[in-house]
Motif scaffolding. Structure first.
Motif, PDB file in Angstrom:
ATOM      1  N   LEU A  99       0.837  -1.155  -0.118  1.00 42.13           N
ATOM      2  CA  LEU A  99      -0.104   0.097   0.050  1.00 42.13           C
ATOM      3  C   LEU A  99       0.848   1.106   0.057  1.00 42.13           C
ATOM      4  O   LEU A  99       0.525   2.248  -0.949  1.00 42.13           O
ATOM      5  CB  LEU A  99      -0.908   0.014   1.151  1.00 42.13           C
ATOM      6  CG  LEU A  99      -1.727   1.283   1.525  1.00 42.13           C
ATOM      7  CD1 LEU A  99      -2.803   1.434   0.301  1.00 42.13           C
ATOM      8  CD2 LEU A  99      -2.439   1.334   2.649  1.00 42.13           C
ATOM      9  N   ALA A 100       1.750   1.306   1.009  1.00 47.38           N
ATOM     10  CA  ALA A 100       2.767   2.510   1.109  1.00 47.38           C
ATOM     11  C   ALA A 100       3.483   2.888  -0.357  1.00 47.38           C
ATOM     12  O   ALA A 100       3.623   3.837  -0.630  1.00 47.38           O
ATOM     13  CB  ALA A 100       3.597   2.465   1.933  1.00 47.38           C
ATOM     14  N   SER A 101       3.937   1.440  -0.832  1.00 43.32           N
ATOM     15  CA  SER A 101       4.813   1.718  -2.254  1.00 43.32           C
ATOM     16  C   SER A 101       3.797   2.239  -3.333  1.00 43.32           C
ATOM     17  O   SER A 101       4.300   3.108  -4.288  1.00 43.32           O
ATOM     18  CB  SER A 101       5.274   0.247  -2.515  1.00 43.32           C
ATOM     19  OG  SER A 101       6.141  -0.059  -1.549  1.00 43.32           O
TER      20      SER A 101
ATOM     21  N   VAL B 183       1.789   9.008  -6.482  1.00 48.00           N
ATOM     22  CA  VAL B 183       2.178  10.341  -6.434  1.00 48.00           C
ATOM     23  C   VAL B 183       3.420  10.757  -7.123  1.00 48.00           C
ATOM     24  O   VAL B 183       3.461  12.016  -7.647  1.00 48.00           O
ATOM     25  CB  VAL B 183       2.373  10.606  -4.722  1.00 48.00           C
ATOM     26  CG1 VAL B 183       3.000  12.042  -4.531  1.00 48.00           C
ATOM     27  CG2 VAL B 183       0.955  10.362  -4.088  1.00 48.00           C
ATOM     28  N   ALA B 184       4.395   9.815  -6.868  1.00 44.85           N
ATOM     29  CA  ALA B 184       5.810  10.251  -7.919  1.00 44.85           C
ATOM     30  C   ALA B 184       5.511  10.316  -9.248  1.00 44.85           C
ATOM     31  O   ALA B 184       6.256  10.974  -9.878  1.00 44.85           O
ATOM     32  CB  ALA B 184       6.613   9.311  -7.471  1.00 44.85           C
TER      33      ALA B 184
ATOM     34  N   ALA C 126      -4.837  13.675  -7.485  1.00 42.63           N
ATOM     35  CA  ALA C 126      -5.986  13.736  -6.542  1.00 42.63           C
ATOM     36  C   ALA C 126      -7.342  13.453  -7.045  1.00 42.63           C
ATOM     37  O   ALA C 126      -8.041  12.719  -6.447  1.00 42.63           O
ATOM     38  CB  ALA C 126      -5.998  15.289  -6.127  1.00 42.63           C
ATOM     39  N   GLU C 127      -7.368  13.814  -8.321  1.00 41.56           N
ATOM     40  CA  GLU C 127      -8.601  13.254  -8.923  1.00 41.56           C
ATOM     41  C   GLU C 127      -8.912  11.648  -9.029  1.00 41.56           C
ATOM     42  O   GLU C 127      -9.963  11.025  -8.443  1.00 41.56           O
ATOM     43  CB  GLU C 127      -8.686  13.501 -10.584  1.00 41.56           C
ATOM     44  CG  GLU C 127      -9.923  13.326 -11.336  1.00 41.56           C
ATOM     45  CD  GLU C 127      -9.942  13.820 -12.810  1.00 41.56           C
ATOM     46  OE1 GLU C 127     -10.533  13.209 -13.653  1.00 41.56           O
ATOM     47  OE2 GLU C 127      -9.330  14.934 -12.852  1.00 41.56           O
ATOM     48  N   GLN C 128      -7.516  10.968  -9.214  1.00 43.02           N
ATOM     49  CA  GLN C 128      -7.831   9.388  -9.037  1.00 43.02           C
ATOM     50  C   GLN C 128      -8.108   9.262  -7.635  1.00 43.02           C
ATOM     51  O   GLN C 128      -8.709   8.271  -7.593  1.00 43.02           O
ATOM     52  CB  GLN C 128      -6.294   8.712  -9.647  1.00 43.02           C
ATOM     53  CG  GLN C 128      -6.536   9.040 -11.147  1.00 43.02           C
ATOM     54  CD  GLN C 128      -5.855  10.183 -11.675  1.00 43.02           C
ATOM     55  OE1 GLN C 128      -5.159  10.811 -10.928  1.00 43.02           O
ATOM     56  NE2 GLN C 128      -5.776  10.217 -12.833  1.00 43.02           N
TER      57      GLN C 128
END
Length: 147
Positions: free
Chosen positions: A45-47, A53-54, A59-61
């Protein structure tokens, strides 16, 4: 199909052959297949969030996640089942038999899903070549699993 796509698919297959035994080892150390999922999914999840984000503004997704149909979210349950199942099966039947059976299930299910156009994949005709390929897969399962 381009060579780099074939190479990427082969690499992904190799990664599966590495990470499932790693999860099996985690289950052995923790004494529980379901518990082996906890650190695995936390890091996944973190990855996933970091990669999303990278690679751009998301934001929309991220907002659309709440609109996903519930049946699509069952893929997470299936993934957990795959990990728990592999940590149970690999020590019992061996990694070779496990992967031959795993890939065979994928090939056979893929033929059915493709034929009926299920899960959003384009429908594809069932040909004698595909049937022969499936029979060869089943023969391979027999040879590897039952020697």
């Amino acid at each position: 199909m381009s060579i780099h796509l074939i190479g990427l698919a082969l690499l992904m297959g190799a990664i599966i052959s590495i990470y499932l035994p790693m999860i099996t080892q985690t289950a052995r150390i923790l004494g529980s297949g379901p518990m082996a999922n906890v650190p695995f999914f936390a890091i996944a999840l973190a990855s996933s969030i970091a990669i999303a984000v990278a690679t751009g503004s998301r934001a929309e997704q991220f907002q659309k996640i709440g609109t996903l149909p519930l049946w699509l979210l069952t893929a997470g349950v299936m993934s957990a089942g795959m990990i728990i199942g592999s940590s149970y099966l690999i020590p019992k039947i061996g990694i070779g038999a496990f992967f031959v059976l795993l890939v065979s299930g994928q090939v056979l299910a893929g033929m059915v899903f493709g034929y009926f156009g299920m899960f959003g994949v384009p429908a594809s005709a069932l040909t004698w070549g595909k049937v022969l390929g499936a029979l060869l897969v089943i023969t391979g399962v027999y040879l590897v699993t039952f020697r």
